[in-house]
Design a protein around this motif. Sequence first.
Motif, PDB file in Angstrom:
ATOM      1  N   LEU A 181       0.844  -1.206   0.000  1.00 13.87           N
ATOM      2  CA  LEU A 181       0.000   0.000   0.000  1.00 13.87           C
ATOM      3  C   LEU A 181       0.872   1.246   0.000  1.00 13.87           C
ATOM      4  N   LEU A 182       0.459   2.230  -0.785  1.00  6.39           N
ATOM      5  CA  LEU A 182       1.195   3.485  -0.857  1.00  6.39           C
ATOM      6  C   LEU A 182       0.213   4.631  -0.637  1.00  6.39           C
ATOM      7  N   HIS A 183       0.774   5.810  -0.309  1.00  7.30           N
ATOM      8  CA  HIS A 183      -0.099   6.972  -0.127  1.00  7.30           C
ATOM      9  C   HIS A 183       0.674   8.241  -0.496  1.00  7.30           C
ATOM     10  N   ASP A 184      -0.018   9.163  -1.177  1.00  8.95           N
ATOM     11  CA  ASP A 184       0.600  10.410  -1.637  1.00  8.95           C
ATOM     12  C   ASP A 184       0.031  11.577  -0.828  1.00  8.95           C
ATOM     13  N   VAL A 185       0.895  12.254  -0.099  1.00  9.42           N
ATOM     14  CA  VAL A 185       0.464  13.416   0.708  1.00  9.42           C
ATOM     15  C   VAL A 185       0.441  14.682  -0.156  1.00  9.42           C
ATOM     16  N   HIS A 186       1.132  14.635  -1.280  1.00 11.45           N
ATOM     17  CA  HIS A 186       1.144  15.738  -2.249  1.00 11.45           C
ATOM     18  C   HIS A 186       1.603  17.049  -1.608  1.00 11.45           C
ATOM     19  N   HIS A 187       2.647  16.961  -0.815  1.00  6.58           N
ATOM     20  CA  HIS A 187       3.357  18.149  -0.297  1.00  6.58           C
ATOM     21  C   HIS A 187       2.539  18.991   0.673  1.00  6.58           C
ATOM     22  N   ARG A 188       1.535  18.423   1.339  1.00  5.54           N
ATOM     23  CA  ARG A 188       0.597  19.299   2.056  1.00  5.54           C
ATOM     24  C   ARG A 188       0.869  19.458   3.546  1.00  5.54           C
ATOM     25  N   LEU A 189       1.894  18.811   4.057  1.00  3.09           N
ATOM     26  CA  LEU A 189       2.119  18.877   5.500  1.00  3.09           C
ATOM     27  C   LEU A 189       3.418  19.610   5.812  1.00  3.09           C
ATOM     28  N   THR A 190       3.500  20.108   7.042  1.00  2.00           N
ATOM     29  CA  THR A 190       4.793  20.600   7.542  1.00  2.00           C
ATOM     30  C   THR A 190       5.583  19.367   8.006  1.00  2.00           C
ATOM     31  N   PRO A 191       6.880  19.498   8.225  1.00  2.00           N
ATOM     32  CA  PRO A 191       7.659  18.320   8.644  1.00  2.00           C
ATOM     33  C   PRO A 191       7.110  17.655   9.905  1.00  2.00           C
ATOM     34  N   ILE A 192       6.704  18.435  10.900  1.00  2.00           N
ATOM     35  CA  ILE A 192       6.254  17.795  12.144  1.00  2.00           C
ATOM     36  C   ILE A 192       4.890  17.130  11.942  1.00  2.00           C
ATOM     37  N   GLU A 193       4.060  17.712  11.081  1.00  2.00           N
ATOM     38  CA  GLU A 193       2.779  17.058  10.762  1.00  2.00           C
ATOM     39  C   GLU A 193       3.034  15.750  10.009  1.00  2.00           C
ATOM     40  N   ALA A 194       4.014  15.794   9.111  1.00  2.00           N
ATOM     41  CA  ALA A 194       4.358  14.586   8.354  1.00  2.00           C
ATOM     42  C   ALA A 194       4.882  13.502   9.294  1.00  2.00           C
ATOM     43  N   ALA A 195       5.640  13.924  10.295  1.00  2.00           N
ATOM     44  CA  ALA A 195       6.162  12.962  11.276  1.00  2.00           C
ATOM     45  C   ALA A 195       5.001  12.309  12.020  1.00  2.00           C
ATOM     46  N   ARG A 196       4.012  13.118  12.388  1.00  2.00           N
ATOM     47  CA  ARG A 196       2.828  12.563  13.074  1.00  2.00           C
ATOM     48  C   ARG A 196       2.115  11.544  12.174  1.00  2.00           C
ATOM     49  N   LEU A 197       1.962  11.899  10.899  1.00  2.00           N
ATOM     50  CA  LEU A 197       1.291  10.968   9.982  1.00  2.00           C
ATOM     51  C   LEU A 197       2.082   9.668   9.858  1.00  2.00           C
ATOM     52  N   GLY A 198       3.397   9.799   9.708  1.00  2.00           N
ATOM     53  CA  GLY A 198       4.231   8.605   9.569  1.00  2.00           C
ATOM     54  C   GLY A 198       4.067   7.671  10.753  1.00  2.00           C
ATOM     55  N   LYS A 199       4.093   8.244  11.971  1.00  2.00           N
ATOM     56  CA  LYS A 199       3.931   7.413  13.179  1.00  2.00           C
ATOM     57  C   LYS A 199       2.565   6.756  13.199  1.00  2.00           C
ATOM     58  N   ALA A 200       1.530   7.541  12.830  1.00  2.00           N
ATOM     59  CA  ALA A 200       0.162   7.010  12.887  1.00  2.00           C
ATOM     60  C   ALA A 200      -0.047   5.890  11.879  1.00  2.00           C
ATOM     61  N   LEU A 201       0.718   5.929  10.776  1.00  2.00           N
ATOM     62  CA  LEU A 201       0.518   4.905   9.740  1.00  2.00           C
ATOM     63  C   LEU A 201       1.447   3.702   9.920  1.00  2.00           C
ATOM     64  N   GLU A 202       2.345   3.750  10.870  1.00  2.00           N
ATOM     65  CA  GLU A 202       3.291   2.630  11.038  1.00  2.00           C
ATOM     66  C   GLU A 202       2.605   1.269  11.190  1.00  2.00           C
ATOM     67  N   PRO A 203       1.482   1.160  11.950  1.00  2.00           N
ATOM     68  CA  PRO A 203       0.865  -0.164  12.079  1.00  2.00           C
ATOM     69  C   PRO A 203       0.413  -0.764  10.737  1.00  2.00           C
ATOM     70  N   TYR A 204       0.253   0.090   9.722  1.00  2.00           N
ATOM     71  CA  TYR A 204      -0.255  -0.410   8.426  1.00  2.00           C
ATOM     72  C   TYR A 204       0.884  -0.584   7.421  1.00  2.00           C
ATOM     73  N   HIS A 205       2.126  -0.400   7.904  1.00  2.00           N
ATOM     74  CA  HIS A 205       3.368  -0.650   7.150  1.00  2.00           C
ATOM     75  C   HIS A 205       3.232  -0.363   5.658  1.00  2.00           C
TER      76      HIS A 205
END
Length: 402
Positions: A207-231
């Motif tokens: 599975l892949l996902h495109d954020v399309h440049h819409r987050l700040t780095p810290i928001e992106a970090a939050r998203l990355g952590k939240a999506l870790e269970p779905y690898h």
Amino acid sequence: MKITSARLIVCSPDRNFVTLKIETDEGIYGLGDATLNGRELAVAAYLEEHVIPCLIGRDPFAIEDIWQYLYRGAYWRRGPVTMTAIAAVDVALWDIKGKALNTPVYNLLGGKSRQGALVYTHANGADIPGAIESVRKHLEEGYLAIRVQCGVPGVSSSYGVPKGDKPYEPAERGLPSESLWSTEKYLNFVPQLFQAVREEFGEDLHLLHDVHHRLTPIEAARLGKALEPYHLFWIEDPTPAENQEAFRLIRQHTVAPIATGEVFNSFWDAHDLIRNQWIDYIRMTIVHGGGITALKKAADFAAVYQVKTGFHGATDLSPVTMAAALHLGLAIHNFGIQEHMPHSALTDQVFPHAYRFEAGYMYPGDAPGLGVDIDEKLAAEYPYQRAYLPVARKLDGTLTDW
Ligand code: KDG
Ligand code: MG
């Protein structure tokens, strides 16, 4: 062999494409893609006024020298218009060389490192059930890797979600449309989407996902952590990359694999990202990044740092670029995955091609050169039409990254 002429074919079979055709005194010609979505005619003018006159009479086999001539010789380096124009020439010359030597381009790049290129396609839905249905459809078609985008509740139009029953297409004819964006609603929603997709389809699917440049780095970090269970296979363009250092912060917080680079036009856009191993996949594309010559060097540099490729492959890259990406992807050792957003049937008719999709992989075919042609008569029936990518605004009206 000498280049005798070069000309542009600008057409719009469902969407705009700019194609460079370089002809030689031996009757062999090559094709290069010069399409820059929403800025097509700028590249056409650059090629027509400033590049084509310099090509006539040159030896088409001197690919490296011609690349350096157009890059260093212009004095004004880089930028999407310049690099797309250089890419068009470069790809057409590789096509000519392959045809002249009667061999597919992948053989000129070192030969096959694999039999086929693993590809991912796009699933999109207005809501979670719609996204799940779209994933199911692509699984039935044979895809092994799927990018999932979904409408966000409370946000009227999200990136990657089609309007009506047509396949998702980023550019629209006419002036730019405006879409609305809410980071908070998005960040709260995306983990629910991937939880639902994993529950439905299990753990094996990529599975892949495109954020399309819409987050700040810290928001992106939050998203990355939240999506870790779905690898996820990757999270794409989590934040704009003008400041490459921004990716360091994301990296410090999450093990989610990161891909970026579809808007890069120079190796230097990716240099720090790669050498610091802040990304896992480099998504530069042949058409906007200076051609096969430039991308081969970028891929070889990335290989040293265990960064793999994931070349951009949306519908605004013509079948000529898709073929070029497949030839290069087959040859390099650090190929990761190739994006495959299928072109419309009409586009495929205008650009007959040897490449094909089968059971999750794409194959460039064994035709000499790139294995793509253009039906100029048919192309002429679909003249250029002005089209733009949308722009995005936050709920309070502030313009933001689309
Ligand atoms: O022209 C812009 C599109 O190619 C882009 O929006 C598509 O992000 C994209 C992707 O990953 O294919
Ligand atoms: Mg993208």
